[in-house]
Design an enzyme around this catalytic site. Structure first.
Site, PDB file in Angstrom:
ATOM      1  N   ASP A   1      32.423  90.261  -0.232  1.00 32.08           N
ATOM      2  CA  ASP A   1      32.556  89.315   0.886  1.00 32.08           C
ATOM      3  C   ASP A   1      32.049  89.791   2.255  1.00 32.08           C
ATOM      4  OD1 ASP A   1      34.242  88.664  -1.188  1.00 32.08           O
ATOM      5  OD2 ASP A   1      36.054  88.658   0.004  1.00 32.08           O
TER       6      ASP A   1
ATOM      7  N   GLU B   1      40.599  81.637  -1.860  1.00 33.78           N
ATOM      8  CA  GLU B   1      40.376  82.915  -1.176  1.00 33.78           C
ATOM      9  C   GLU B   1      39.563  82.663   0.088  1.00 33.78           C
ATOM     10  OE1 GLU B   1      39.968  86.191  -4.581  1.00 33.78           O
ATOM     11  OE2 GLU B   1      38.196  84.931  -4.531  1.00 33.78           O
TER      12      GLU B   1
HETATM   13  C1  FRU Z   1      36.998  87.427  -2.654  1.00 36.47           C
HETATM   14  C2  FRU Z   1      38.017  88.544  -2.722  1.00 36.47           C
HETATM   15  C3  FRU Z   1      38.992  88.415  -1.566  1.00 36.47           C
HETATM   16  C4  FRU Z   1      39.469  89.820  -1.395  1.00 36.47           C
HETATM   17  C5  FRU Z   1      38.233  90.614  -1.705  1.00 36.47           C
HETATM   18  C6  FRU Z   1      38.489  91.928  -2.363  1.00 36.47           C
HETATM   19  O1  FRU Z   1      35.770  87.732  -3.203  1.00 36.47           O
HETATM   20  O2  FRU Z   1      38.689  88.515  -3.957  1.00 36.47           O
HETATM   21  O3  FRU Z   1      40.012  87.488  -1.793  1.00 36.47           O
HETATM   22  O4  FRU Z   1      39.927  90.072  -0.105  1.00 36.47           O
HETATM   23  O5  FRU Z   1      37.436  89.821  -2.555  1.00 36.47           O
HETATM   24  O6  FRU Z   1      37.344  92.697  -2.407  1.00 36.47           O
END
Ligand code: FRU
Length: 505
Positions: free
Chosen positions: A32, A228
């Site tokens: 992300d 998310e």
């Molecule tokens: C989304 C996610 C988020 C989390 C991160 C962990 O891709 O699952 O929810 O913060 O990646 O790397």
């Protein structure tokens, strides 16, 4: 050096051909984008990052190009094309005397605390404050809690707040990815955060004391839980000749997006600091992108309020197969930054997207225009895999199918096609000479109608990806492609029902 981009300077021979104008890390794994904030014309891009050397709770050390104990990597840019790699911003704590992680640094956000409400800096030297999730794992016992860190040197070095966590673990599996912004209407900080099958809203006077004030999504959720990486921002829109301000709420969903799995859904509505009211029926799902490889998208908090547009970026991958993408020293890239604006078309509000101007400037000498009409049924051009193709499908008949074949070798290619009777644009990567993705959803389609007999599409190629912007950008399709050869033949074909498919060289 192609296009003279500094981002290429760290390539090793063994690497896959590296994208030229998309962000990639020097080494290691990324997912992300996070903590997107613009400060005096500089765009800060933090991102989920791991490059080895840490032991997870299960005792295993993850490889440097695998998802592992998350850090925040950091890069900056003034044009959203050339990225300057900065030192890692935030690393997990280690258990004393051990290499085991004490709390991974998951996604979150960063703000400039102009009023020094946090007390971490001064009004003369406002601190940058990051609000992020500390996590031990996903699922039961995730220990997901919210924490704060601050920087007094414009994001270069960070100090973790001694009073962390600012929101403790509350025994829910998913409580993560806080997006924080100044809510002028109430002169408070607002937070939108994933609470599993919905998002929750919190308010704070100082970024360290937070009160829960509301939630959204119980009716809307239906697909893709847990949500998310939420984002929430205002944009203005003209509706029936009048300008109004609306709020856009974006969430990343894990199932049921047009790709068949991961994607970004958005809602347009009103927000008063505590309550978000959806303008559309709960079942009306709008998607930021129709491809397989667009996830965890967020927008930059602008340096000055700007209701006309917002710049977004997404992680160009899909959790379904992200861990097996071809890689040697690094794994993962971001999409191009995109300008989002809000429009109304009678049926509802929608986001229109276009590549950030810096991206198009960079590609100006690598642009090819292609018009496909019934008179030019077939022709072919050759481009490199770093290019912009501007396509005009001249849809004069009510029947027929227009198709462009990209990355063509022999009988294998990736197609972009417009089916006139169905009014559907599609990208199909199931039959090309390259990396096979562990998914069946290799074809994406979206409904779109031509305007005045033309359907315009802009295709950005950057060695291992296609980003397609259709019409005014209401539809975009992002797909990774890892062709075996670096030169492509771009064959252009237009067929009508009477003709059989074929390629003229
Ligand atoms: C989304 C996610 C988020 C989390 C991160 C962990 O891709 O699952 O929810 O913060 O990646 O790397």
């Amino acid at each position: 050096m192609l296009l003279g981009l500094s981002v290429l300077s760290n390539i090793t021979q063994a690497d896959q051909p590296r994208p030229v104008y998309h962000f990639t890390p020097r080494a290691g794994w990324i997912n992300d984008p996070t903590g997107l904030v613009e400060v005096a014309g500089t765009y800060h891009l933090f991102y989920q990052y791991y490059d080895g050397g840490w032991q997870l709770k299960d005792g295993r050390f993850r490889s440097p190009i695998e998802w592992g104990p998350m850090h925040w990597g950091h890069a900056t840019s003034t044009d959203l094309v050339h990225w300057h790699q900065m030192p890692v911003a935030l690393s997990p704590d280690r258990k004393v005397g051990s290499s085991e992680v004490e709390g991974m640094i998951f996604s979150g956000s960063a703000v400039v605390d102009r009023g020094n409400t946090s007390g971490f800096g001064s009004r003369a030297h406002p601190p940058m404050v990051a609000v992020y999730t500390l996590a031990d794992t996903f699922g039961p016992g995730s220990g997901q809690r919210q924490a704060v860190a601050y920087s007094k040197d414009n994001g270069t070095t960070w100090t973790k707040y001694a009073g962390n966590p600012v929101l403790p673990y509350n025994n829910t599996e998913t409580f993560r990815d806080p997006q924080v912004f100044w809510f002028g209407g109430k002169s408070k900080w607002a937070m939108v955060i994933s609470c599993g099958d919905r998002v929750c809203f919190y308010n704070s006077p100082d970024l360290t004391h937070w009160t829960r004030v509301g939630e959204f999504g119980k009716a809307e959720v239906g697909i893709g839980v847990p949500w998310e990486c939420p984002d929430l921002f205002p944009l203005q829109v003209t509706r029936n000749g009048k300008t109004e301000k609306k709020w856009v709420l974006v969430v990343s969903v894990q199932h049921g997006a047009p790709s068949g799995s991961f994607g970004n859904r958005y809602f347009v509505g009103d927000f008063d600091g505590a309550t978000f009211t959806n303008s559309a029926p709960a079942s009306d799902a709008r998607w930021l992108d129709y491809g397989s490889d667009y996830y965890a998208a967020r927008t930059w908090i602008p340096a000055q309020a700007n209701l006309k547009q917002r710049i977004s970026i997404g992680w160009m991958a899909n959790w379904t197969y992200a861990r097996t993408l071809p890689a040697t020293t690094y794994r993962g890239s971001m999409t191009v930054p995109r300008e989002l604006s809000l429009r109304y078309d009678g049926a509802g509000y929608y986001l229109a997207q276009r590549p950030a101007p810096g991206v198009l400037r960079t590609l100006s000498s690598r642009k090819a225009s292609i018009k496909i009409d019934d008179a030019h049924r077939s022709k072919s051009i050759t481009t490199s895999t770093v290019a912009e193709l501007d396509v005009d499908f001249a849809v004069t008949n009510r029947s027929g199918r227009f198709e462009i074949d990209l990355f063509k070798t022999g009988t294998q290619y990736v197609s972009i096609a417009y089916d006139v009777p169905k009014a559907e644009i599609s990208v199909d990567r199931r039959n090309y000479n390259g990396h096979r993705f562990e998914t069946d959803s290799g074809q994406q389609t979206a409904h779109v109608t031509p305007r005045d007999g033309h359907l315009k599409a802009q295709v950005l190629l950057d060695r291992n990806s296609i980003e397609l912007f259709v019409g005014d950008g209401k539809i975009t399709v992002t797909d990774l492609i890892y062709p075996r050869n670096d030169r492509v033949q771009t064959a252009v074909i237009s067929t009508t029902p009477r003709e059989t498919r074929g390629v003229l060289q």
